[in-house]
Motif scaffolding. Structure first.
Motif, PDB file in Angstrom:
ATOM      1  N   ARG A  60     -19.297   9.945 -18.173  1.00 22.04           N
ATOM      2  CA  ARG A  60     -20.139   8.814 -17.839  1.00 22.04           C
ATOM      3  C   ARG A  60     -21.016   8.393 -19.016  1.00 22.04           C
ATOM      4  O   ARG A  60     -21.225   7.198 -19.276  1.00 22.04           O
ATOM      5  CB  ARG A  60     -21.032   9.176 -16.642  1.00 22.04           C
ATOM      6  N   ARG A  91     -16.041   1.316 -15.140  1.00 17.63           N
ATOM      7  CA  ARG A  91     -15.008   2.261 -14.701  1.00 17.63           C
ATOM      8  C   ARG A  91     -13.654   1.589 -14.647  1.00 17.63           C
ATOM      9  O   ARG A  91     -12.636   2.191 -14.959  1.00 17.63           O
ATOM     10  CB  ARG A  91     -15.369   2.775 -13.308  1.00 17.63           C
ATOM     11  N   GLU A 107     -16.285  11.515 -13.033  1.00 14.00           N
ATOM     12  CA  GLU A 107     -17.648  11.441 -13.570  1.00 14.00           C
ATOM     13  C   GLU A 107     -18.609  12.276 -12.744  1.00 14.00           C
ATOM     14  O   GLU A 107     -19.505  12.921 -13.273  1.00 14.00           O
ATOM     15  CB  GLU A 107     -18.135   9.992 -13.580  1.00 14.00           C
TER      16      GLU A 107
END
Lengths: 80, 80
Positions: A14, A24, A42
């Motif tokens: 992340r 994403r 993540e």
DNA sequence: ATGACCTGTAGTATATTCACTACAGATCAC
DNA sequence: GTGATCTGTAGTGAATATACTACAGGTCAT
């Protein structure tokens, strides 16, 4: 629903992603998985396979160890 | 039975293991999986998760990229 | 305020990983 | 040759990874 919990490894995915201002969806598209899969990884909810890991490392141009580790990464507060 | 075929990544696990004269059973015990699992990974029949990969790298004291790669490793005949 | 996009979460369904058992072939020590 | 160990292969079954759909809350531009 995926597993509600699953630590056992640590991820900087992340951090890397936001550092480069990527969503994403963008990362998912780049490595060929569903965008929710990036979210689960993540959050450490599951442990991706080596193929996906290598594609992520290649996309971010970092070694695998810069994204995933068995030991926790130093927090930014600690200079990490 | 695992998948009959699954390339998509390349592994030097077997090379590293034999180089150090370790059996599959020994490696498996060291990283906490079944010895057949090592065999399947060596033969590229499935793609281990990052947790297992990191434990293998730690056990062999090499970076992940020295064991797994998206691109083929140079053959020993080519000096690799 | 509406729309666009991102994120978190949830549910279902399928594919893959992995544990375990078992057996056969190879090698090696005795 | 017998036993021990390693390997390849196969089968079943459980756990996990991933795809996909959907919805709600946030931010941000218009």
């Amino acid at each position: 629903m995926p597993k509600p919990d699953r630590p056992a490894f640590h991820s900087r995915l992340r951090l890397l992603r936001t550092e480069r201002a990527l969503s994403r969806k963008e990362v998912a598209a780049a490595v060929g998985v569903h965008y929710q899969t990036i979210g689960y990884i993540e959050r450490g909810e599951y442990s991706p396979n080596i193929e996906l890991v290598l594609r992520l490392a290649r996309h971010f141009e970092v070694p695998v160890e810069a994204i995933f580790s068995l030991d926790p990464y130093p927090s930014i507060a600690d200079g990490g």
